[in-house]
Motif scaffolding. Structure first.
Motif: not given
Length: 393
Positions: A10, A42, A46, A102, A108-109, A229, A231, A236
């Motif tokens: 991401s 982000l 986050d 993930v 999540d991130h 990153i 994600s 996202a």
């Protein structure tokens, strides 16, 4: 636990890159991390995962120095998952670990990063790339190599190169085409360390480092940090940029895990990773539009090209010959940012950053024609090997 979900890249970021920047590795890492987080749209709050390789490993100067704790504290992160350590599939192992986390719903991130400051840390008697160069005790497999003068990957890759030359007739001129091409690409990359043109004559006339590998077969120690990153796709929405899908990834290791003991010295662990990579996708080597393939030494790119099936066994030399097939407008644009040979040793993360730029159409002057749809990134040598297949979503 949340159900498995697709993973995407991401955001991407990179610090200043250069020789002897004189900056702390943590400050470089913070720059890269904040750029990647901002690129994704982000905030640091986050980020709930961190993954890096090899972690805060201090035995070899400049090789790391930044671990999970350091970046967590610097950015005030609250983590649900983290990973950092030596025993993984190497440079891209940190990204592969993040993808697994993930998909398992553990985060999540995930902020993934690789930081080097070898150029600043290096002194006349202290080099990260030389076994024991930081004053550390030589042990493990290295104790069987160092007494014979094989003190660095340059020596180990020299052996692989000699064998490839013997088995398949690969030549120095063919390796030189790779070095010349990456230098041409580096000329268009403002962050590349060496941007002046390199000719075949200069390549062939360069001083020998570990026969038959010469100065221009070896990558360049630099200071710099790169971050991405990873994600969860459904976590996202509202990203600043369209994410890149991680279509497949692999870190397989089947052969003996030593530089000099792999069953076939013209191959290495990358062959295991590459075979596994294609088992997780309907894509094929013919679908690759752009490639970022590890070039700590030119022979490693040769071995990866064959491992990934871009060439048949023993056919990478002729594939590279003349350089037209691997040029930005060629059959397979290769190491378009200048690779480690000219842009600097960012340990595979530089290749990952560059392939992401190309897939986004953000590579500016060095953007390959017809924005690519599929990119491959492969990093490592010897007993380390990891690969990623990325696509535009």
């Amino acid at each position: 636990m949340k159900p498995a979900k697709d993973a995407v890249i991401s955001g991407i970021g990179q610090s200043d890159v250069g020789r002897r920047l004189g900056r702390s590795p943590l400050s470089l890492t913070v720059d890269a991390a904040l750029e990647a987080i901002g690129d994704a749209g982000l905030r640091p709050s986050d980020i709930d995962g961190v993954s890096t390789w090899p972690g805060a490993f201090a035995a070899t100067p400049g090789f790391s120095g930044v671990g999970v704790w350091d970046i967590k504290d610097a950015l005030g992160l609250e983590l649900n998952w983290f990973s950092g350590g030596m025993e993984s599939s190497g440079q891209l192992g940190s990204v592969i670990n993040a993808v697994a986390a993930v998909k398992a719903g553990l985060a999540d991130h995930v902020l993934c990063f690789r930081t080097l400051w070898e150029s600043t840390a290096q002194t006349a008697d202290r080099r990260a790339s030389v076994v024991g160069g930081g004053g550390s005790r030589v042990g493990g497999a290295h104790e069987w190599l160092v007494p014979f003068g094989a003190v660095s990957a340059a020596n180990w890759c020299g052996i692989i190169t000699q064998r490839h030359f013997h088995e398949y007739g690969t030549t120095r001129e063919q390796l030189g085409a790779l070095a010349v091409n990456t230098r041409a690409n580096a000329a268009l990359n403002p962050k590349a360390v060496f941007r002046d043109p390199l000719t075949e004559e200069q390549y062939l006339g360069a001083r020998m480092i570990s026969d038959p590998l010469c100065l221009f077969d070896c990558d360049i120690p630099v200071d710099g940090s790169t971050a991405v990153i990873v994600s969860r796709a459904d976590a996202a929405p509202g990203l600043r940029r369209p994410p890149l899908r991680i279509a497949a990834h692999s870190s397989a290791l089947h052969g003996r895990p030593y530089w000099d003991q792999y069953e076939d010295l013209t191959s290495m662990s990358g062959a295991d990773a590459a075979r596994q990579l294609w088992r997780h996708t309907d894509l094929t080597p013919a679908d690759i539009d752009v490639a970022g393939i590890y070039d700590g030494f030119t022979i490693l790119t040769v071995v990866w090209l064959e491992a990934l099936g871009i060439c048949g066994r023993g056919e990478a030399g002729p594939f590279l010959e003349g350089g037209k097939r691997i040029a930005r407008d060629g059959q397979l644009p290769l190491n378009t940012g200048g690779g480690q040979l000219s842009a600097g040793r960012l340990h595979g993360y530089g290749h990952l950053h560059e392939v992401c730029l190309q897939l986004r159409g953000d590579a500016e002057a060095r953007q390959v024609p017809n924005t690519p749809e599929v990119g491959v990134v492969a990093a490592g040598g010897g007993d380390l090997g990891g690969a990623l297949l990325l696509t535009r979503t």
